[in-house]
Design a protein around this motif. Structure first.
Motif, PDB file in Angstrom:
ATOM      1  N   THR A 407       0.633  -1.516   0.235  1.00 23.63           N
ATOM      2  CA  THR A 407      -0.003   0.045   0.040  1.00 23.63           C
ATOM      3  C   THR A 407       1.239   1.508  -0.302  1.00 23.63           C
ATOM      4  O   THR A 407       0.628   2.336  -0.809  1.00 23.63           O
ATOM      5  CB  THR A 407      -1.466  -0.209   1.275  1.00 23.63           C
ATOM      6  OG1 THR A 407      -0.506   0.257   2.438  1.00 23.63           O
ATOM      7  CG2 THR A 407      -1.651  -1.400   0.800  1.00 23.63           C
ATOM      8  N   PHE A 408       2.496   1.040   0.705  1.00 24.20           N
ATOM      9  CA  PHE A 408       2.661   2.519  -0.057  1.00 24.20           C
ATOM     10  C   PHE A 408       3.361   2.300  -1.100  1.00 24.20           C
ATOM     11  O   PHE A 408       4.319   3.508  -0.871  1.00 24.20           O
ATOM     12  CB  PHE A 408       4.280   2.077   1.478  1.00 24.20           C
ATOM     13  CG  PHE A 408       3.377   2.039   2.966  1.00 24.20           C
ATOM     14  CD1 PHE A 408       4.207   3.253   3.449  1.00 24.20           C
ATOM     15  CD2 PHE A 408       2.940   1.033   3.722  1.00 24.20           C
ATOM     16  CE1 PHE A 408       3.481   4.173   5.050  1.00 24.20           C
ATOM     17  CE2 PHE A 408       2.571   1.677   5.076  1.00 24.20           C
ATOM     18  CZ  PHE A 408       2.398   3.411   4.979  1.00 24.20           C
ATOM     19  N   PHE A 409       4.200   1.335  -1.763  1.00 21.63           N
ATOM     20  CA  PHE A 409       5.029   0.939  -2.748  1.00 21.63           C
ATOM     21  C   PHE A 409       4.104   1.223  -4.398  1.00 21.63           C
ATOM     22  O   PHE A 409       5.250   1.259  -5.687  1.00 21.63           O
ATOM     23  CB  PHE A 409       6.493   0.635  -2.694  1.00 21.63           C
ATOM     24  CG  PHE A 409       6.561   0.975  -1.181  1.00 21.63           C
ATOM     25  CD1 PHE A 409       7.295   2.826  -1.399  1.00 21.63           C
ATOM     26  CD2 PHE A 409       7.230   0.388  -0.123  1.00 21.63           C
ATOM     27  CE1 PHE A 409       7.675   3.068  -0.738  1.00 21.63           C
ATOM     28  CE2 PHE A 409       7.771   1.524   0.690  1.00 21.63           C
ATOM     29  CZ  PHE A 409       8.426   2.236   0.717  1.00 21.63           C
ATOM     30  N   LEU A 410       3.523   0.655  -4.171  1.00 23.95           N
ATOM     31  CA  LEU A 410       2.782   0.038  -5.123  1.00 23.95           C
ATOM     32  C   LEU A 410       1.702   0.809  -5.606  1.00 23.95           C
ATOM     33  O   LEU A 410       0.812   1.667  -5.298  1.00 23.95           O
ATOM     34  CB  LEU A 410       1.669  -1.190  -4.941  1.00 23.95           C
ATOM     35  CG  LEU A 410       1.414  -1.693  -6.774  1.00 23.95           C
ATOM     36  CD1 LEU A 410       2.354  -2.654  -7.299  1.00 23.95           C
ATOM     37  CD2 LEU A 410       0.650  -3.243  -6.475  1.00 23.95           C
ATOM     38  N   GLU A 411       2.234   1.406  -6.276  1.00 19.05           N
ATOM     39  CA  GLU A 411       1.179   2.438  -7.728  1.00 19.05           C
ATOM     40  C   GLU A 411       0.271   2.399  -8.077  1.00 19.05           C
ATOM     41  O   GLU A 411      -1.032   3.348  -7.984  1.00 19.05           O
ATOM     42  CB  GLU A 411       2.275   3.322  -8.734  1.00 19.05           C
ATOM     43  CG  GLU A 411       1.922   4.752  -8.423  1.00 19.05           C
ATOM     44  CD  GLU A 411       1.478   5.633  -7.901  1.00 19.05           C
ATOM     45  OE1 GLU A 411       2.030   6.142  -7.141  1.00 19.05           O
ATOM     46  OE2 GLU A 411       0.228   6.491  -8.849  1.00 19.05           O
ATOM     47  N   ASP A 412       0.019   1.437  -8.537  1.00 18.50           N
ATOM     48  CA  ASP A 412      -1.588   1.131  -9.211  1.00 18.50           C
ATOM     49  C   ASP A 412      -1.976   0.814  -8.350  1.00 18.50           C
ATOM     50  O   ASP A 412      -2.914  -0.203  -7.944  1.00 18.50           O
ATOM     51  CB  ASP A 412      -1.084  -0.215 -10.340  1.00 18.50           C
ATOM     52  CG  ASP A 412      -2.232  -0.391 -11.700  1.00 18.50           C
ATOM     53  OD1 ASP A 412      -3.482  -0.344 -11.100  1.00 18.50           O
ATOM     54  OD2 ASP A 412      -2.355  -0.769 -12.745  1.00 18.50           O
ATOM     55  N   ASP A 413      -3.664   1.566  -8.108  1.00 19.02           N
ATOM     56  CA  ASP A 413      -4.512   1.482  -7.612  1.00 19.02           C
ATOM     57  C   ASP A 413      -5.307  -0.402  -7.390  1.00 19.02           C
ATOM     58  O   ASP A 413      -5.958  -0.630  -6.720  1.00 19.02           O
ATOM     59  CB  ASP A 413      -5.834   2.428  -7.578  1.00 19.02           C
ATOM     60  CG  ASP A 413      -5.274   3.764  -6.959  1.00 19.02           C
ATOM     61  OD1 ASP A 413      -4.506   3.506  -6.025  1.00 19.02           O
ATOM     62  OD2 ASP A 413      -6.067   4.569  -7.259  1.00 19.02           O
ATOM     63  N   GLU A 414      -5.942  -0.347  -9.136  1.00 16.45           N
ATOM     64  CA  GLU A 414      -6.640  -1.190  -9.704  1.00 16.45           C
ATOM     65  C   GLU A 414      -5.910  -2.938  -8.746  1.00 16.45           C
ATOM     66  O   GLU A 414      -6.417  -3.950  -8.331  1.00 16.45           O
ATOM     67  CB  GLU A 414      -6.250  -1.363 -11.241  1.00 16.45           C
ATOM     68  CG  GLU A 414      -7.952  -0.387 -11.219  1.00 16.45           C
ATOM     69  CD  GLU A 414      -8.422   0.388 -12.735  1.00 16.45           C
ATOM     70  OE1 GLU A 414      -7.558  -1.673 -13.348  1.00 16.45           O
ATOM     71  OE2 GLU A 414      -9.125   1.159 -13.068  1.00 16.45           O
ATOM     72  N   GLN A 415      -4.303  -2.269  -9.367  1.00 17.05           N
ATOM     73  CA  GLN A 415      -3.037  -4.072  -8.895  1.00 17.05           C
ATOM     74  C   GLN A 415      -3.402  -3.849  -7.451  1.00 17.05           C
ATOM     75  O   GLN A 415      -4.026  -5.458  -7.041  1.00 17.05           O
ATOM     76  CB  GLN A 415      -2.281  -3.810  -9.432  1.00 17.05           C
ATOM     77  CG  GLN A 415      -1.535  -5.526  -9.675  1.00 17.05           C
ATOM     78  CD  GLN A 415      -0.230  -4.333 -10.116  1.00 17.05           C
ATOM     79  OE1 GLN A 415       0.614  -3.218  -9.776  1.00 17.05           O
ATOM     80  NE2 GLN A 415       0.720  -5.847  -9.902  1.00 17.05           N
ATOM     81  N   LEU A 416      -3.489  -2.788  -6.826  1.00 20.66           N
ATOM     82  CA  LEU A 416      -3.525  -3.698  -5.337  1.00 20.66           C
ATOM     83  C   LEU A 416      -4.752  -3.986  -5.483  1.00 20.66           C
ATOM     84  O   LEU A 416      -4.785  -4.882  -3.399  1.00 20.66           O
ATOM     85  CB  LEU A 416      -3.091  -2.128  -4.671  1.00 20.66           C
ATOM     86  CG  LEU A 416      -2.829  -1.774  -3.058  1.00 20.66           C
ATOM     87  CD1 LEU A 416      -1.150  -2.406  -2.910  1.00 20.66           C
ATOM     88  CD2 LEU A 416      -3.213  -0.607  -2.528  1.00 20.66           C
TER      89      LEU A 416
END
Ligand code: TRP
Length: 473
Positions: A407-416
């Motif tokens: 949640t801190f480092f993965l940019e893509d909201d959908e992927q998260l």
């Protein structure tokens, strides 16, 4: 000082310790998961240390703290009156909850405001940029006076940024980057000047380190900070040990602040006792001074009315509650604030990472191999014990450290969001989740190392030289 206090009284600590002791015994009797027992024991040990520090006595079950000790250090109850399970001040962060500190409660206790969706939308509208993922995901979750800053900015009244770091060692970990990554984004989207305070004096006063080492750590840390990509034309980085002596205006502000805060007030805010050295007692004035534009005449040409915005982790708030209290009394605007949550230790969200234990964190100097093995070995998992169980019942993303790091480092909201759903349903296994995190962090850290290599002594000197900056206010 009207703000509430977060230090525990000896009696509260004693009660917490007793409860924690019971919890550890119950977990052991119930043969709970090893990690859970370990976390509970660590918590117990920490409470014992806090208890000893606060009361000067060793904890003994069945023997409450003596009256005299309580009279010296009791700072009164927390404002919400429930004693709380969380302990947050500039030097300690701990909680008994695996999901981490209860941040909504902290907002109530500290008297700050929640970063609501409406504020995030407003930042988007005013800056014309998609909000940073730290805003979209509630990592910068609390604020003071952000609406006022935006109102003024809309009327073409600009502001400046102030953040900092206590250089306690050469080694910085990924958690240390959070405020800097976010501050860099704010600097870019608002196009404003930034000052960064390196409190080498603070670390000398609090830790068993020499002045020379603290100053050296400040310069080394400056390299990692510069590697975050700050614009040299808009950024001034300073070591207190250097700048305090070189800037009469800075020191004048320190003295003004010192005159307007009593020992009683700092005792209430920071829990200082009669045996703390006087350097500690007067230090908060030094962290407060950069909140006022007149501390930097070379940048602001002697103007004392320029609003300051401070992005920082919530544990720094006590300093700035004090600053905001003093500001109107010495004729300056109160700084606005944006507070972040803590970056969890690999072992779990009960505590923030420690620079002194290499296995609690991913360091900026770690190799791809070290990153992989630390995540695999130490990242606390919300998954089930066996693949069968995991497939059947799914994992718990709320306590899973690998997921938290994403949640801190993965940019893509959908992927998260997809990862969260798949992990919760059991479609995604812990090993697979850890692999995604490893592959997110490895290139990120490698790029940081590459940029840091480019930072020469000459570059550091440029950033750290008092000089005019480029901006329109
Ligand atoms: N006291 C902070 C620390 O120990 C350093 C610091 C100084 C700071 N000024 C600040 C942090 C302003 C955030 C904002 O890390």
């Amino acid at each position: 000082m009207t703000d509430c206090q977060e230090a525990n009284s000896p009696m509260e600590l004693y009660e917490k310790l007793t409860a924690q002791g019971d919890k550890v015994r119950a977990l052991k009797t119930d043969k709970a998961e090893k990690a859970e027992v370990v976390a509970a024991v660590q918590m117990l040990l920490k409470l014992k240390v806090d208890y000893k520090q606060t009361t000067g006595q060793d904890y003994k079950a069945g023997c409450p703290p003596s009256e005299t000790a309580a009279a010296v250090t009791d700072n009164g109850p927390a404002a919400d009156g429930d004693g709380g399970e969380d302990n947050v001040d500039p030097w300690n962060v701990s909680t008994t909850n695996a999901k981490g500190v209860d941040y909504d409660k902290l907002i109530v206790r500290f008297g700050s405001s929640k970063v609501e969706k409406e504020l995030v939308d407003r930042i988007e509208k005013v800056s014309g940029q998609k909000p940073h993922r730290f805003l979209r995901r509630g990592i910068f979750f609390s604020h003071r006076d952000m609406h006022q800053v935006l109102d003024a900015y809309e009327k073409h009244k600009s502001f400046y940024l102030y953040t900092g770091r206590g250089p306690s060692s050469e080694a910085m970990h990924v958690g240390h980057l959070i405020p800097f990554i976010f501050t860099k984004w704010l600097q870019d989207v608002f196009d404003i000047p930034l000052v960064i305070q390196l409190t080498d004096d603070e670390k000398y006063l609090w830790k068993d380190l020499s002045l020379e080492d603290c100053h050296r750590f400040a310069v080394e840390n400056a390299k990692d900070i510069i590697a975050c990509g700050f614009d040299v034309n808009k950024t001034f980085i300073f070591s207190d040990l250097d700048y305090m002596g070189a800037s009469p205006d800075f020191y004048r502000n320190v003295v003004k602040i010192q005159k307007h805060v009593t020992f009683n007030q700092v005792k209430g805010i920071f829990g200082f006792t009669d045996s703390d050295c006087i350097g500690k007692i007067s230090f908060p004035a030094i962290q407060a001074a950069p909140s006022f534009s007149s501390s930097f005449p070379q940048i602001f040409g002697g103007r004392k009315d320029i609003q300051c915005l401070i992005p920082c982790a919530i544990d720094q708030d006590p300093y700035f509650r004090m600053t905001r209290d003093v500001a109107p009394r010495i004729g300056y605007p109160k700084p606005a604030l944006l507070h972040s949550t803590f970056f969890p230790a690999l072992q779990g969200a009960q505590t923030k990472m420690s620079a002194s234990d290499a296995n609690t964190s991913i360091f900026l100097t770690d190799t791809p191999k070290q990153i992989k093995s630390k995540i695999n070995k130490h990242a606390f998992s919300g998954g089930k014990d066996t693949v069968e169980e995991h497939r059947k019942y799914g994992g718990n993303a709320d306590v899973d450290v690998s997921f938290m790091y994403l949640t801190f480092f993965l940019e893509d909201d959908e992927q998260l969001e997809k990862i969260r759903q798949d992990y919760t349903s059991g479609a995604l296994l812990t090993g697979e989740l850890k692999k995604i995190l490893t592959e997110t962090l490895q290139p990120m850290i490698a790029q940081h190392q590459e940029r840091r290599k480019q930072v020469t002594d000459e570059t550091v000197k440029q950033f750290m030289t008092p000089r005019p900056l480029n901006f329109n206010l």
